[in-house]
Design a protein around this motif. Sequence first.
Motif, PDB file in Angstrom:
ATOM      1  N   TYR A 143       1.103  -1.070  -0.273  1.00 26.83           N
ATOM      2  CA  TYR A 143      -0.214   0.628   0.236  1.00 26.83           C
ATOM      3  C   TYR A 143       0.479   1.453  -0.155  1.00 26.83           C
ATOM      4  O   TYR A 143       2.251   1.407   0.341  1.00 26.83           O
ATOM      5  CB  TYR A 143      -0.004   0.083   1.579  1.00 26.83           C
ATOM      6  CG  TYR A 143      -2.003   1.058   1.210  1.00 26.83           C
ATOM      7  CD1 TYR A 143      -3.027   1.405   1.013  1.00 26.83           C
ATOM      8  CD2 TYR A 143      -1.097   2.075   2.474  1.00 26.83           C
ATOM      9  CE1 TYR A 143      -3.580   2.913   1.346  1.00 26.83           C
ATOM     10  CE2 TYR A 143      -1.806   3.038   2.707  1.00 26.83           C
ATOM     11  CZ  TYR A 143      -2.867   4.173   1.135  1.00 26.83           C
ATOM     12  OH  TYR A 143      -3.864   4.625   1.532  1.00 26.83           O
ATOM     13  N   GLY A 144       0.439   2.288  -1.020  1.00 27.03           N
ATOM     14  CA  GLY A 144       1.000   3.899  -0.779  1.00 27.03           C
ATOM     15  C   GLY A 144       0.219   4.288  -0.657  1.00 27.03           C
ATOM     16  O   GLY A 144      -0.115   4.119  -1.625  1.00 27.03           O
ATOM     17  N   GLY A 145      -0.327   5.579  -0.161  1.00 24.07           N
ATOM     18  CA  GLY A 145      -1.328   6.702  -0.056  1.00 24.07           C
ATOM     19  C   GLY A 145      -1.281   7.162  -1.652  1.00 24.07           C
ATOM     20  O   GLY A 145      -2.666   7.467  -2.781  1.00 24.07           O
ATOM     21  N   ARG A 146       0.017   7.797  -2.695  1.00 25.61           N
ATOM     22  CA  ARG A 146      -0.174   8.286  -3.013  1.00 25.61           C
ATOM     23  C   ARG A 146      -0.557   7.106  -4.421  1.00 25.61           C
ATOM     24  O   ARG A 146      -1.392   7.390  -5.833  1.00 25.61           O
ATOM     25  CB  ARG A 146       0.922   8.840  -3.711  1.00 25.61           C
ATOM     26  CG  ARG A 146       1.787   9.427  -2.939  1.00 25.61           C
ATOM     27  CD  ARG A 146       3.001  10.558  -3.750  1.00 25.61           C
ATOM     28  NE  ARG A 146       3.384  12.393  -2.367  1.00 25.61           N
ATOM     29  CZ  ARG A 146       4.319  12.408  -2.751  1.00 25.61           C
ATOM     30  NH1 ARG A 146       5.593  11.897  -3.648  1.00 25.61           N
ATOM     31  NH2 ARG A 146       4.575  13.278  -2.385  1.00 25.61           N
ATOM     32  N   LEU A 187      -7.644   8.683  14.998  1.00 24.13           N
ATOM     33  CA  LEU A 187      -6.602   8.231  15.595  1.00 24.13           C
ATOM     34  C   LEU A 187      -5.893   8.003  14.471  1.00 24.13           C
ATOM     35  O   LEU A 187      -5.908   6.532  14.494  1.00 24.13           O
ATOM     36  CB  LEU A 187      -7.296   8.273  16.852  1.00 24.13           C
ATOM     37  CG  LEU A 187      -5.092   7.975  17.430  1.00 24.13           C
ATOM     38  CD1 LEU A 187      -4.807   9.122  17.814  1.00 24.13           C
ATOM     39  CD2 LEU A 187      -5.714   7.135  18.892  1.00 24.13           C
ATOM     40  N   VAL A 188      -4.462   7.984  14.566  1.00 26.09           N
ATOM     41  CA  VAL A 188      -3.441   7.624  13.455  1.00 26.09           C
ATOM     42  C   VAL A 188      -2.082   7.245  14.613  1.00 26.09           C
ATOM     43  O   VAL A 188      -2.263   8.712  15.159  1.00 26.09           O
ATOM     44  CB  VAL A 188      -2.772   8.189  12.332  1.00 26.09           C
ATOM     45  CG1 VAL A 188      -1.769   7.642  11.585  1.00 26.09           C
ATOM     46  CG2 VAL A 188      -4.277   8.311  11.077  1.00 26.09           C
ATOM     47  N   GLU A 194       9.801   7.979  15.097  1.00 23.80           N
ATOM     48  CA  GLU A 194       9.605   8.121  13.728  1.00 23.80           C
ATOM     49  C   GLU A 194       8.931   8.958  13.843  1.00 23.80           C
ATOM     50  O   GLU A 194       7.814   8.587  14.286  1.00 23.80           O
ATOM     51  CB  GLU A 194       9.983   7.910  12.550  1.00 23.80           C
ATOM     52  CG  GLU A 194      11.112   6.790  12.629  1.00 23.80           C
ATOM     53  CD  GLU A 194      11.925   7.347  12.272  1.00 23.80           C
ATOM     54  OE1 GLU A 194      12.055   8.682  12.069  1.00 23.80           O
ATOM     55  OE2 GLU A 194      13.221   6.794  12.256  1.00 23.80           O
ATOM     56  N   THR A 195       8.667  10.495  12.867  1.00 16.05           N
ATOM     57  CA  THR A 195       7.345  11.505  13.280  1.00 16.05           C
ATOM     58  C   THR A 195       6.803  11.663  11.565  1.00 16.05           C
ATOM     59  O   THR A 195       6.519  12.432  11.135  1.00 16.05           O
ATOM     60  CB  THR A 195       7.664  13.315  13.614  1.00 16.05           C
ATOM     61  OG1 THR A 195       9.115  13.103  13.034  1.00 16.05           O
ATOM     62  CG2 THR A 195       8.207  12.845  15.083  1.00 16.05           C
ATOM     63  N   ARG A 196       6.979  10.774  10.322  1.00 17.83           N
ATOM     64  CA  ARG A 196       6.789  10.848   9.477  1.00 17.83           C
ATOM     65  C   ARG A 196       5.617  10.175   8.863  1.00 17.83           C
ATOM     66  O   ARG A 196       4.982   9.135   9.622  1.00 17.83           O
ATOM     67  CB  ARG A 196       7.809  10.200   8.250  1.00 17.83           C
ATOM     68  CG  ARG A 196       9.457  10.908   8.475  1.00 17.83           C
ATOM     69  CD  ARG A 196      10.595  10.450   7.706  1.00 17.83           C
ATOM     70  NE  ARG A 196      10.396   8.657   7.571  1.00 17.83           N
ATOM     71  CZ  ARG A 196      10.997   8.344   8.697  1.00 17.83           C
ATOM     72  NH1 ARG A 196      12.342   8.784   8.881  1.00 17.83           N
ATOM     73  NH2 ARG A 196      11.164   6.798   7.873  1.00 17.83           N
ATOM     74  N   PRO A 202      -2.773   9.476   3.275  1.00 21.46           N
ATOM     75  CA  PRO A 202      -3.364  10.981   2.848  1.00 21.46           C
ATOM     76  C   PRO A 202      -4.128  11.099   2.692  1.00 21.46           C
ATOM     77  O   PRO A 202      -5.169  12.353   3.349  1.00 21.46           O
ATOM     78  CB  PRO A 202      -1.957  10.610   2.148  1.00 21.46           C
ATOM     79  CG  PRO A 202      -2.156   9.703   1.072  1.00 21.46           C
ATOM     80  CD  PRO A 202      -2.314   9.003   1.745  1.00 21.46           C
ATOM     81  N   PHE A 203      -5.486  10.954   1.975  1.00 26.00           N
ATOM     82  CA  PHE A 203      -6.678  11.487   1.855  1.00 26.00           C
ATOM     83  C   PHE A 203      -7.704  11.353   3.154  1.00 26.00           C
ATOM     84  O   PHE A 203      -7.830  11.798   3.189  1.00 26.00           O
ATOM     85  CB  PHE A 203      -7.259  10.967   0.764  1.00 26.00           C
ATOM     86  CG  PHE A 203      -8.910  11.094  -0.053  1.00 26.00           C
ATOM     87  CD1 PHE A 203      -8.689  12.405  -0.738  1.00 26.00           C
ATOM     88  CD2 PHE A 203     -10.053  11.071   0.917  1.00 26.00           C
ATOM     89  CE1 PHE A 203     -10.074  12.642  -0.941  1.00 26.00           C
ATOM     90  CE2 PHE A 203     -11.072  11.208   0.219  1.00 26.00           C
ATOM     91  CZ  PHE A 203     -11.140  12.242  -0.847  1.00 26.00           C
TER      92      PHE A 203
END
Length: 242
Positions: A143-146, A187-188, A194-196, A202-203
């Motif tokens: 999975y990748g958001g883009r 909530l994510v 890590e803070t990425r 993203p949507f």
Amino acid sequence: MADPAARLSDTNIARPRHVAIIMDGNGRWAVNKGWPRLVGHRRGAERVKQLVRACPDLGVNWLTLYAFSTENWKRTTEEVLGLMAIFARYIEREADGLAAEGVRMRFIGARERLDARLQRLMAGIEARTAGNTRLNLTVAINYGGRDEISRAAQRLAQRVARGEVTNPTEADFAACLDTAGHPDPDLVIRTSGETRTSNFLPFQAAYSEYEFTETLWPDFTPEHLAEILDRFSMRDRRFGSA
């Protein structure tokens, strides 16, 4: 530590319906102990079992886990193959338990690149648990958001070309995402310090609250989750209204 489910006794506390987690730190956890990285991934899978069982008692109805990103193919062949074997083993070993405990399991991501056997196992457990409602468990693999947004745009363009949609709206676009029909995450959480956001939802997470914890995923317990849920309940979510 007290039973994390006891925190549900106050019915006035706002609870997130949908929690999404970036499960980070398996490899570092193992390396820190002088073990191969795959040992950390196996321990991480055990942690998933515990969190899945704990979520309903903590008031979480939807749990989405980031297991393997489109960028993770850059890892060594040994690690990638090992991860795929862990995914398959988890499905095989947990299928009976998930079905019995009322968990509905689904997957998001471009599964076409995955091994055919793993794809069959994924489809099988999705079908077997389709009627369950106690917890909705979604696992993001390849999975990748883009990538998801790109694929959704193509689906929507095809619907427009067929005349199924005119003047497409945000809702029309959302219906073409892998997560169509899922509520957006409230909530994510990302483990390991890590803070990425790493291209995760993203949507869907445009208005989500975020929590970043130093705890590595294999050490992330239901008690850690309960503490984060407590902090979530203190947040004032205005969604741009003030």
